[in-house]
Design an enzyme around this catalytic site. Structure first.
Site, PDB file in Angstrom:
ATOM      1  N   HIS A  74     -18.679 -11.617  87.818  1.00  0.00           N
ATOM      2  CA  HIS A  74     -20.279 -11.725  87.856  1.00  0.00           C
ATOM      3  C   HIS A  74     -20.601 -12.240  89.406  1.00  0.00           C
ATOM      4  O   HIS A  74     -21.350 -11.917  90.245  1.00  0.00           O
ATOM      5  CB  HIS A  74     -20.897 -12.360  86.956  1.00  0.00           C
ATOM      6  CG  HIS A  74     -22.329 -12.552  87.020  1.00  0.00           C
ATOM      7  ND1 HIS A  74     -23.312 -11.821  86.401  1.00  0.00           N
ATOM      8  CD2 HIS A  74     -23.336 -13.334  87.844  1.00  0.00           C
ATOM      9  CE1 HIS A  74     -24.403 -12.020  86.623  1.00  0.00           C
ATOM     10  NE2 HIS A  74     -24.613 -13.168  87.614  1.00  0.00           N
ATOM     11  N   GLU A  75     -19.787 -13.639  89.595  1.00  0.00           N
ATOM     12  CA  GLU A  75     -20.144 -14.500  90.753  1.00  0.00           C
ATOM     13  C   GLU A  75     -19.715 -13.710  91.960  1.00  0.00           C
ATOM     14  O   GLU A  75     -20.209 -13.734  93.191  1.00  0.00           O
ATOM     15  CB  GLU A  75     -19.647 -15.883  90.682  1.00  0.00           C
ATOM     16  CG  GLU A  75     -20.573 -16.708  89.586  1.00  0.00           C
ATOM     17  CD  GLU A  75     -21.770 -16.709  89.676  1.00  0.00           C
ATOM     18  OE1 GLU A  75     -22.288 -16.758  91.163  1.00  0.00           O
ATOM     19  OE2 GLU A  75     -22.764 -16.634  88.889  1.00  0.00           O
ATOM     20  N   HIS A  78     -21.760 -11.115  93.650  1.00  0.00           N
ATOM     21  CA  HIS A  78     -22.888 -11.587  94.622  1.00  0.00           C
ATOM     22  C   HIS A  78     -22.092 -12.278  95.981  1.00  0.00           C
ATOM     23  O   HIS A  78     -22.730 -11.821  97.033  1.00  0.00           O
ATOM     24  CB  HIS A  78     -23.443 -13.145  94.146  1.00  0.00           C
ATOM     25  CG  HIS A  78     -24.089 -13.250  92.943  1.00  0.00           C
ATOM     26  ND1 HIS A  78     -25.383 -12.293  92.769  1.00  0.00           N
ATOM     27  CD2 HIS A  78     -24.109 -13.658  91.722  1.00  0.00           C
ATOM     28  CE1 HIS A  78     -25.897 -12.266  91.541  1.00  0.00           C
ATOM     29  NE2 HIS A  78     -25.084 -13.419  90.796  1.00  0.00           N
ATOM     30  N   ASP A 170     -30.589 -14.996  88.542  1.00  0.00           N
ATOM     31  CA  ASP A 170     -30.758 -14.144  89.480  1.00  0.00           C
ATOM     32  C   ASP A 170     -31.990 -13.363  89.482  1.00  0.00           C
ATOM     33  O   ASP A 170     -32.463 -12.905  90.414  1.00  0.00           O
ATOM     34  CB  ASP A 170     -29.562 -12.837  89.143  1.00  0.00           C
ATOM     35  CG  ASP A 170     -28.120 -13.431  89.288  1.00  0.00           C
ATOM     36  OD1 ASP A 170     -28.079 -14.502  90.267  1.00  0.00           O
ATOM     37  OD2 ASP A 170     -27.204 -13.095  88.549  1.00  0.00           O
TER      38      ASP A 170
END
Length: 366
Positions: A74-75, A78, A170
């Site tokens: 997930h990170e 980004h 987010d």
């Protein structure tokens, strides 16, 4: 200073760190999954029949590790968008509540921030759908199928949680980016932070009435995150264009490693400084502060040398770096001053007081 995170390695050139709290949640999720699988799933699907018990626990531990691998991905979603657009990522740290990407800067371009903020939930959503799809292709009652189905469901939950319109999730960044298309960046941040705080208050009230401690914790986390984002943005915008060299003190007072703490105390009284770089010849070998001095009993000051109490792990910054980077480093490391180094040579020192003064001047405060 003790480092609370362990570096695991690098992905896409980004250091991935593991906070100590992450280990606690790994064990908790493994225990919760093992208990749930034995008491609930075991009755319907035979999951509890995995023997011996140690094997079931090993399976549960694998489940928790895979889950937080999903958090790391997930990170990385980004980070990929950030790197693609020339924004450096200092590190990714996995905490007990999820992951945090430490970016050199948050983009002021609303469109780019929208892309970066949406990338993480998009990765979680894709992983969630993949997990559920793979689970339906396997035997409904198989342990692997159950694990994939739960991983898929938890990734969907992670996606939805991160889309809440509140910092530091987010969704808060998506909301700010949308506001920033209609108003100045600081005002957009303030408005998004206010909405986040409102969500936190609602969650706190619901948590109190339902005695839900997890909801109370999340409410606290969201409220603090919104406040910190608002403060950090104010600082970043105020210091925009200001370099470390513009605010540092180039008349650096240093001390010798062989100086006694008694002499150091008198030195501090005389010059009214709370900390000094420690020099051996032309080399900076440490930093000594009032806190280091206070840790040693008064009766031992005459016989204790600076070299025995100084902090040897140095955090330094370059003169051409943004002043906001110095503030972020001080906040992260919980320190009050940074030696300024150029080509291995000490050229100045910047303190928290220097930064506060610069913020006040740049903000037009008295």
């Amino acid at each position: 200073m003790m480092n609370s995170s362990l570096q695991l390695g690098k992905i896409m050139g980004i250091p991935v760190q593991l906070h100590w709290s992450f280990l606690l949640v790994i064990l908790y999720i493994a225990w919760a999954f093992a208990s749930f699988s034995q008491q609930v799933l075991g009755r319907s699907y035979g999951f509890g029949e995995i023997e011996p018990a140690g094997l079931r626990w090993a399976y549960s531990l694998i489940f928790s590790l895979v889950l937080f691998t999903c958090v790391a991905l997930h990170e990385l979603g980004h980070s990929y968008i950030a790197l693609k657009n020339g924004i450096a990522i200092r590190s990714i740290t996995l905490y007990f509540f999820g992951g945090v990407s430490a970016m050199e800067e948050i983009p002021r371009n609303p469109r780019l921030e929208l892309q970066m903020a949406f990338a993480g939930p998009a990765v979680s959503g894709i992983l969630g759908l993949m997990g559920i799809l793979l689970a339906t292709l396997l035997d409904e009652g198989s342990p692997l199928g159950i694990m994939l189905w739960m991983l898929g469901l938890l990734n969907i939950i992670l996606m939805l949680f991160n889309l809440l319109p509140a910092f530091p999730m987010d969704g808060g960044r998506l909301l700010r980016a949308w506001f920033a298309t209609q108003m100045p960046y600081i005002k957009a941040t303030q408005r998004a932070a206010s909405i986040g705080k409102l969500f936190a208050i609602i969650m706190f009230v619901l948590g109190l009435f339902s005695f839900n401690f997890i909801l109370l914790f999340v409410a606290f986390f969201v409220y603090v995150g919104a406040s910190e984002e608002e403060k950090a943005t104010q600082i970043s915008v105020s210091l925009e264009g200001t370099r470390v060299m513009d605010i540092m003190s180039d008349d650096v007072h240093t001390v010798d490693p062989d100086m006694t703490l008694q002499d150091l105390k008198e030195h501090m009284f005389e010059e009214k400084h709370r900390g000094y770089p420690v020099m051996s010849g032309d080399e900076v070998i440490g930093v000594v502060t009032l806190s280091d001095l206070q840790r040693v009993p008064q009766v031992d000051h005459a016989d204790t040398r600076v070299a025995e109490v100084m902090t040897r792990k140095l955090y330094v910054i370059g003169p051409s770096e943004e002043a906001s980077a110095a503030m972020m480093m001080m906040n992260k490391m919980n320190i009050r001053r940074l030696p300024v180094m150029s080509d291995g040579r000490l050229v100045g020192i910047v303190s928290r007081e220097d930064l506060v003064r610069a913020i006040e001047l740049c903000s037009g405060q008295d």
